[in-house]
Design a protein around this motif. Structure first.
Motif, PDB file in Angstrom:
ATOM      1  N   ARG A 127       2.220   7.853   4.958  1.00 39.44           N
ATOM      2  CA  ARG A 127       1.988   7.128   3.706  1.00 39.44           C
ATOM      3  C   ARG A 127       2.450   5.690   3.936  1.00 39.44           C
ATOM      4  O   ARG A 127       3.494   5.457   4.529  1.00 39.44           O
ATOM      5  CB  ARG A 127       2.777   7.773   2.565  1.00 39.44           C
ATOM      6  N   VAL A 128       1.671   4.740   3.458  1.00 35.96           N
ATOM      7  CA  VAL A 128       2.005   3.339   3.710  1.00 35.96           C
ATOM      8  C   VAL A 128       2.678   2.744   2.494  1.00 35.96           C
ATOM      9  O   VAL A 128       2.091   2.712   1.418  1.00 35.96           O
ATOM     10  CB  VAL A 128       0.737   2.539   4.055  1.00 35.96           C
ATOM     11  N   ASN A 129       3.907   2.301   2.675  1.00 32.99           N
ATOM     12  CA  ASN A 129       4.645   1.661   1.585  1.00 32.99           C
ATOM     13  C   ASN A 129       4.577   0.153   1.819  1.00 32.99           C
ATOM     14  O   ASN A 129       5.296  -0.403   2.645  1.00 32.99           O
ATOM     15  CB  ASN A 129       6.099   2.171   1.634  1.00 32.99           C
ATOM     16  N   GLY A 154      -5.571   3.820  17.989  1.00 30.29           N
ATOM     17  CA  GLY A 154      -6.119   2.670  17.256  1.00 30.29           C
ATOM     18  C   GLY A 154      -6.474   3.010  15.831  1.00 30.29           C
ATOM     19  O   GLY A 154      -7.397   2.450  15.250  1.00 30.29           O
ATOM     20  N   ALA A 155      -5.718   3.919  15.228  1.00 30.44           N
ATOM     21  CA  ALA A 155      -6.050   4.331  13.864  1.00 30.44           C
ATOM     22  C   ALA A 155      -5.494   3.378  12.820  1.00 30.44           C
ATOM     23  O   ALA A 155      -5.868   3.449  11.654  1.00 30.44           O
ATOM     24  CB  ALA A 155      -5.505   5.738  13.603  1.00 30.44           C
ATOM     25  N   ILE A 156      -4.592   2.499  13.221  1.00 31.83           N
ATOM     26  CA  ILE A 156      -3.937   1.636  12.239  1.00 31.83           C
ATOM     27  C   ILE A 156      -4.509   0.237  12.347  1.00 31.83           C
ATOM     28  O   ILE A 156      -4.590  -0.328  13.444  1.00 31.83           O
ATOM     29  CB  ILE A 156      -2.412   1.614  12.459  1.00 31.83           C
ATOM     30  N   LYS A 200      -0.132  -8.295   3.735  1.00 34.90           N
ATOM     31  CA  LYS A 200       0.943  -7.985   4.698  1.00 34.90           C
ATOM     32  C   LYS A 200       1.228  -6.492   4.764  1.00 34.90           C
ATOM     33  O   LYS A 200       2.363  -6.049   4.570  1.00 34.90           O
ATOM     34  CB  LYS A 200       2.239  -8.716   4.260  1.00 34.90           C
ATOM     35  N   SER A 201       0.179  -5.740   5.042  1.00 32.87           N
ATOM     36  CA  SER A 201       0.410  -4.318   5.186  1.00 32.87           C
ATOM     37  C   SER A 201      -0.565  -3.761   6.203  1.00 32.87           C
ATOM     38  O   SER A 201      -1.229  -4.496   6.936  1.00 32.87           O
ATOM     39  CB  SER A 201       0.283  -3.607   3.841  1.00 32.87           C
ATOM     40  N   VAL A 202      -0.648  -2.418   6.288  1.00 32.45           N
ATOM     41  CA  VAL A 202      -1.559  -1.765   7.230  1.00 32.45           C
ATOM     42  C   VAL A 202      -2.294  -0.645   6.525  1.00 32.45           C
ATOM     43  O   VAL A 202      -1.910  -0.211   5.440  1.00 32.45           O
ATOM     44  CB  VAL A 202      -0.814  -1.176   8.445  1.00 32.45           C
ATOM     45  N   GLN A 203      -3.353  -0.166   7.148  1.00 36.21           N
ATOM     46  CA  GLN A 203      -4.058   1.020   6.651  1.00 36.21           C
ATOM     47  C   GLN A 203      -4.314   1.959   7.816  1.00 36.21           C
ATOM     48  O   GLN A 203      -4.450   1.526   8.962  1.00 36.21           O
ATOM     49  CB  GLN A 203      -5.376   0.618   5.981  1.00 36.21           C
ATOM     50  N   VAL A 248      10.118   1.711   8.679  1.00 36.01           N
ATOM     51  CA  VAL A 248      10.540   2.626   7.632  1.00 36.01           C
ATOM     52  C   VAL A 248       9.479   2.727   6.523  1.00 36.01           C
ATOM     53  O   VAL A 248       9.540   3.620   5.688  1.00 36.01           O
ATOM     54  CB  VAL A 248      11.914   2.150   7.096  1.00 36.01           C
ATOM     55  N   GLY A 249       8.520   1.816   6.548  1.00 36.71           N
ATOM     56  CA  GLY A 249       7.461   1.838   5.550  1.00 36.71           C
ATOM     57  C   GLY A 249       6.337   2.817   5.875  1.00 36.71           C
ATOM     58  O   GLY A 249       5.321   2.860   5.180  1.00 36.71           O
ATOM     59  N   MET A 250       6.472   3.609   6.931  1.00 38.17           N
ATOM     60  CA  MET A 250       5.424   4.570   7.316  1.00 38.17           C
ATOM     61  C   MET A 250       5.996   5.984   7.307  1.00 38.17           C
ATOM     62  O   MET A 250       6.103   6.632   8.346  1.00 38.17           O
ATOM     63  CB  MET A 250       4.903   4.270   8.734  1.00 38.17           C
ATOM     64  N   PRO A 251       6.406   6.474   6.154  1.00 39.87           N
ATOM     65  CA  PRO A 251       6.955   7.832   6.172  1.00 39.87           C
ATOM     66  C   PRO A 251       5.852   8.862   6.337  1.00 39.87           C
ATOM     67  O   PRO A 251       4.713   8.640   5.924  1.00 39.87           O
ATOM     68  CB  PRO A 251       7.603   7.968   4.793  1.00 39.87           C
TER      69      PRO A 251
END
Lengths: 350, 350, 468
Positions: free
Chosen positions: A190-192, A211-213, A219-222, A239-242
């Motif tokens: 999950r992307v926070n 290469g999935a991200i 300023k974030s990722v998917q 820590v933003g990718m739990p």
């Protein structure tokens, strides 16, 4: 200050080992959990091997009691094996029974040598790890309880090593064992956004093996659900990718790993059960599956056949047939090195 | 007009095969080049097999003479095998010697069944192909002359199939054989700007498997020497990409291929000599290398061990030793599927 | 009648044409048309490679005649002048083995092209490739000469061999006549896929050559991005090992798939090879994009009486038992047992001892992805289905599966990507999903080691529901 290196070799060796250093000529296993090594001089060295709490978790209280036993039975020395069993080395053979009793009083079984169930190797799991998809120590305990008698006896075709890893990082080295349990996440990280904004986005992108991200401005990722292989690499970076959810996490079971060069040679375990749900505290389905596989192996394998050797002989077709375990496309490797697992030729077992 | 499909069986299949269609029960290898097949009815069918010019090149003059023999000895029918040997099927056993003599007069040796050197398979090479790095038909001829006696007599542990490809496109299927010869280009394609300007540059770029080709403005391409694997793919879509250099072209030798499922199962041959120069018309280095490998196999293999089976048993470690061949780093796979070739474990032959 | 033509943008030569109404209704022709619109074609007239064929729509009264092919630049010079000595070729006439040079010398092939090749250690042939002319979409290869001072470009026509590669002398003579009349007089018996080739046919005689071959019962094709000639083993025509009717299966292949053979439209070539038993005399398990191999499931049978006789006649059963690759055989000097579980039906003991025969539960295994060239180098085909019934005359189950596989390939693969490279890139698990083929242990040497398998949203949802 750091910088002194390791202690000198003799500093922790029992005298019997120092006396016969490099001069051992034979060994035998006269009874479960007891090894007898003989040196050139004729001196016999008796080792008592002991099962330990899962994840090698030892309170200082237990440690001190073990020290007492070591003082009384093995000249004040002890060791741990590469699977974290306890060994008291250089025990007087006349006192082995007494020692076994004392160990029993501590709740520790003597066994785990040769054609038995060996001490389980497992990682930290939920005791202290952020990545764990399951609790390895509890599963190790549940399996060890189920195979308790077989730790203390010698009834197997060959040794049986079971290892439990709580996630695919495999600190618990599930893939190396005859039977491996590996915790798996099945959902996406999950992307926070606010947390990811504080991290190094190029690093998160580059660490992903498929290469999935991709960046998600500003300023974030998917994460691409088609490419994500739930490998937990990005989770380690930010820590933003739990990752992980009680409903979709679980364990997979792999079979046939071993390190030794006999039989079929060194190999990793192969996937046989893609998913079982987490059911703490005892994970009954996992224990049942292990039981089913072990019982069949005991019935059918030749002497000295590790599980992987036995399956090489009868063929995977037969293994799935006899265990009654279902086969799905999840067993069929399609990832990068898949040609190594694809059958060529028509040498089928029917 | 095209569109008629295959002719009915009766048009080309001899009566003896039609009479006993699907009812064969036994066969015997009477002697090299003579087979006897027996049908349910008890009828015996004798086949005489003969070697043919390399690359299966047959003048109409020879074809007509063969047709004459077929009329005289095989009720007006003949066939070619899957390695392009000639076979006359349904020959009167009393006339086999006579037929053998008549074939010999045509220059065609009777043999190539059983534990013999078989008819070579080779591609067109310099007779008519634009890609060939070597001349497969001449190399095949040189090897066939060298091993001629072994076509006529059974000296080998098992059959020996040798195939020659003029380039890595492998129309001559070198990699399928016990011993294969594969023409190799070693240098980069030369880019002729004026020719490339007339071609479709996106196609040239996309056909390269390693992405070695990039556009070079205004209307040409450039080839990255670090990435080019000399696979010849770019030469097909554009005549401005010229491969073929007498000084650096040559051939490689591969060993151990086979299709059958017995022994070590179907496999491709593996590279054992990365490069030998082109030395027409007889390529003596090649015939010497082939002779060396064959003799090592004859000496070391058990009955029924194909070259690949023999190597599987003794190990590649021993093969290079026994064949007297040096090992080069070029033989260690590092391309995409290299994990399939990398040794794990320590089960070495010494 | 409205005709849709696809022509070379450089010289205007019409490569292929269709009736407009046919194009609307015939799915095969549509696929072929789309293929030609998007993919690369070699113009047989001027030898230009192009992906941009020009489309024209013209009204015509009757079926248009094939246009005369234009002269191309490589055909300018006369032939036959220059040096005639061929010392290297002469050397290749020596030695005991029948010499291909001897054959070439008896024909109109320009031997100097070959001599120069050997002398310079470099081919003297120039650019070329597969091409088509109206009415003949596959079966023609053209190649220019890099030495117009010696020879013009040379084209060949490729035809299917008859079943079992048997020839009546009538057929062989007819073939020789065609080669003499239109080509150099040199035959290729055969190219490695067992195709017949007639070499040396000038452009203007290609059509006549094709018609005459067809009249002799030798239809043309097996070039380009198409199903190629299906090579089968001799099977029921002479072999007691054959487990399924390989000859009938090849005939059924041509009956069902002739259009796919004669009208290239796929991402790349597709080679079918068909062996009647695991001995695999057609090398399908090495070279087949689609490999069909006869197999049996139940254990081999032993005829005790025959075994007895064979052993008394000197048959070495101890050796055979020792050589069994899975150690399934036990021979105590009198009695032979085969462990049915260990046996992998490899045919070794059956080949060596006439008292041992295959079981009766027979079908075919279908493997896919074999090839010798391409991005990943030689790849062996991998098992897709270990056992499929092989029921004459249509062999429907076998060919339905093959068609499914090539449909997936046609839809998803890149241009000029072989089936094996496509499967490699896609992953065999995803490929089997796309083709609707169920997973079986026989597809695996072992199940996967890595944990990177996929879950559908539905599977996860089911778990979430359970947790509620």
């Amino acid at each position: 200050m750091p910088g002194i290196g390791v202690p000198p070799v003799e500093a922790n060796l029992p005298p019997i080992v120092r006396r016969n250093y490099g001069k051992w000529v034979s060994h035998a296993v006269p009874r479960p959990g007891v090894l007898k090594h003989v040196s050139e001089s004729g001196e016999a060295c008796f080792t008592v091997r002991v099962g330990m709490p899962s994840n090698a978790r030892v309170s200082t209280a237990l440690a001190r009691r073990i020290c007492d036993l070591a003082t009384r039975f093995s000249e004040g020395y002890l060791r741990m094996t590469r699977r974290h069993s306890l060994e008291l080395v250089g025990v007087d053979p006349a006192r082995i029974e007494e020692l076994i009793e004392e160990l029993r009083a501590l709740g520790l079984p003597v066994g785990g040598a040769d054609r038995s169930f060996h001490n389980v190797v497992c990682c930290t799991g939920w005791i202290h790890c952020q990545f764990a998809a399951t609790d390895a120590p509890a599963i190790a305990k549940a399996i060890s309880d189920a195979l308790w008698e077989e730790f203390k006896a010698e009834g197997y075709p060959a040794k049986l090593k079971v290892s439990v890893a709580a996630c695919v990082n495999q600190c618990g080295e599930g893939s190396t064992a005859d039977i491996g349990v590996i915790g798996i996440h099945r959902d996406l990280p999950r992307v926070n956004d606010e947390e990811v904004a504080k991290c190094e986005i190029p690093l998160i992108l580059s660490i992903c093996p498929t290469g999935a991200i991709k960046p998600k401005p500003p300023k974030s990722v998917q994460v691409d659900p088609k490419r994500c292989i739930h490998c937990v690499a990005c989770v380690g970076q930010c820590v933003g990718m739990p990752i992980g959810s009680p409903e979709t996490d679980g364990v997979a079971i792999y079979v046939g790993g071993k390190a030794g060069n006999q039989g079929g040679g060194p190999a990793f375990g192969k996937l046989v059960i893609p998913y079982l749900p987490n059911r703490p505290p005892r994970w009954p389905e996992v224990v049942q599956a292990v039981r089913r596989i072990v019982d069949l192996w005991v019935r059918e394998a030749r002497r000295d056949e590790r599980i992987g050797d036995w399956i090489s002989r009868i063929g995977w077709e037969r293994f799935f047939q006899k265990t009654g375990l279902p086969v799905s496309e999840k067993h069929l490797d399609g990832y990068v090195l898949w040609p190594m697992s694809a059958r060529t030729g028509v040498r089928f077992h029917w | 007009m095209p569109g008629v499909g295959l002719p009915p069986l009766e048009q080309n299949v001899p009566p003896v095969a039609l009479r006993n269609y699907g009812k064969w029960v036994d066969h015997e290898e009477m002697r090299p080049g003579v087979l006897k097949h027996v049908a349910e009815s008890g009828e015996a069918c004798y086949t005489v097999r003969a070697g043919m010019p390399t690359n299966a090149r047959v003048s109409t003059a020879l074809a007509r003479r063969i047709a004459g023999l077929a009329d005289e000895f095989a009720e007006g029918h003949l066939r070619l095998t899957r390695r392009h040997s000639l076979e006359l099927v349904g020959v009167d056993p009393a006339r086999i010697d006579e037929l053998t003599e008549r074939l010999r007069k045509l220059g065609l040796p009777v043999g190539g069944t059983g534990r013999t050197f078989r008819n070579t398979v080779s591609c067109t090479g310099w007779i008519h192909c634009q890609f060939a790095a070597t001349d497969a038909p001449a190399v095949a001829k040189a090897i066939s002359d060298e091993l001629y006696e072994d076509f006529l007599r059974e000296r080998y542990p098992a059959k020996l199939k040798i195939s020659i490809s003029g380039c890595v496109n492998q129309c001559g299927e070198g990699s399928t054989a016990d011993i294969g010869i594969i023409g190799v280009h070693r240098d980069l394609p030369r880019v002729i700007d004026e020719e490339v300007a007339r071609c479709e540059i996106p196609l040239i770029v996309s056909v390269c498997p390693t992405g070695a080709i990039k556009p070079k403005p205004p209307k040409s391409v450039q080839v990255d020497p670090e990435r080019c694997i000399h696979c010849v793919a770019c030469a097909a879509p554009c005549q401005g990409m010229q491969i073929g250099d007498p000084e650096t072209d040559g051939l490689a030798v591969v060993v151990g291929g086979k299709a059958g499922n017995s022994g070590s199962g179907p496999a491709f041959a593996k590279f054992v000599i990365p490069y030998l120069p082109n030395t027409p018309p007889r390529w003596p280095e090649v015939t010497r290398a082939v002779r060396q490998i064959v003799e090592a196999w004859v000496q070391g293999a058990r009955r029924d061990e194909r070259v690949g089976d023999w190597i599987a048993r003794i190990g590649w470690d021993k093969f290079f030793q026994k064949a007297g061949l040096p090992v080069s780093d070029k033989l260690l796979d590092g391309y995409v599927l290299w994990p399939m070739s990398a040794r794990t474990g320590v089960r070495f032959h010494w | 009648m409205l005709i849709v033509q696809l022509a070379c943008p450089k010289c205007g030569f019409v490569i292929e044409q269709y009736r407009a109404d046919q194009l609307e209704t015939d799915a095969q022709k549509q696929k072929r048309y789309q293929y030609l619109r998007k993919k690369q074609t070699l113009c047989p007239s001027c030898l230009t490679q192009t992906s941009k064929l020009e489309e024209r729509r013209v009204e015509v009264e009757a079926a248009p005649e094939a246009e005369l092919l234009a002269e191309g630049p490589s055909e300018a010079a006369p032939v036959g002048e220059g040096p005639t000595a061929t010392p290297l070729c002469d050397e290749l006439e020596r030695g005991p083995w029948p010499s291909h040079v001897t054959e070439l010398k008896q024909t109109r092939y320009h031997l100097q092209m070959y001599e120069e090749g050997l002398r310079q250690k470099k081919t003297q042939w120039g650019f070329g490739g597969y091409t088509s002319i109206p009415g003949v979409a596959s079966g023609i290869l053209m190649r220019a000469s890099a030495r117009p001072d010696i020879a013009k470009g040379a084209n060949l026509v490729r035809a299917f061999c008859p079943s079992g590669t048997f020839y009546s002398t009538k057929t062989l003579r007819a073939l020789s006549d065609v080669a003499d009349r239109h080509g150099y007089g040199i035959l290729h018996l055969h190219a490695t896929t067992c195709d017949i080739e007639v070499l040396g046919v000038p452009k203007e005689e290609l059509r006549a050559t094709v018609d005459e071959l067809v009249a002799a019962g030798l239809d043309v094709g097996s070039t380009g991005d198409a199903y190629r000639n299906c090579q089968e083993c001799i099977g029921p025509l002479r072999c007691e090992m054959v487990l399924v009717d390989s000859v009938a299966m090849r005939q059924a292949y041509f009956t069902r798939f002739l259009d796919d053979v004669q009208y290239p439209r796929f991402p790349h070539k597709i080679k079918f090879k068909l062996s009647g038993c695991p001995n695999d005399c057609t090398r399908s398990q090495q070279k087949g994009d689609l490999a069909i191999v006869g197999v049996f499931r139940d254990p081999p049978t032993i005829n005790e009486a025959r075994l007895d006789g064979w052993v008394r006649n000197g048959g070495d059963m101890a050796h055979i038992a020792r050589m069994c690759p899975t150690r399934a055989m036990e021979w105590d000097g009198r009695r032979l047992t085969i462990d049915a579980e260990a046996c992998v039906r490899c045919m070794y003991c059956i080949n060596k001892c006439p008292a041992i025969r295959p079981g009766g539960d027979r079908g075919v295994a279908v493997l896919a992805g074999g090839k010798m060239r391409g991005k990943y180098g030689p790849l062996q085909p991998v098992v897709i289905a270990p056992f499929v019934p092989a029921i004459p005359p249509d062999f429907k189950e076998v060919f339905d599966l093959c068609a499914k596989i090539t449909d997936v390939y046609d839809e998803h693969a890149r241009r000029k990507e072989r089936l094996g490279d496509f499967i490699y890139r896609t992953g065999i698990d995803e490929f089997c999903r796309l083709a609707g083929v169920p997973a079986t242990p026989q597809q695996m040497t072992a199940p996967r080691v890595n944990p990177f398998y996929h879950w559908t949203p539905e599977e996860l949802q089911a778990s979430r529901k359970e947790g509620e």
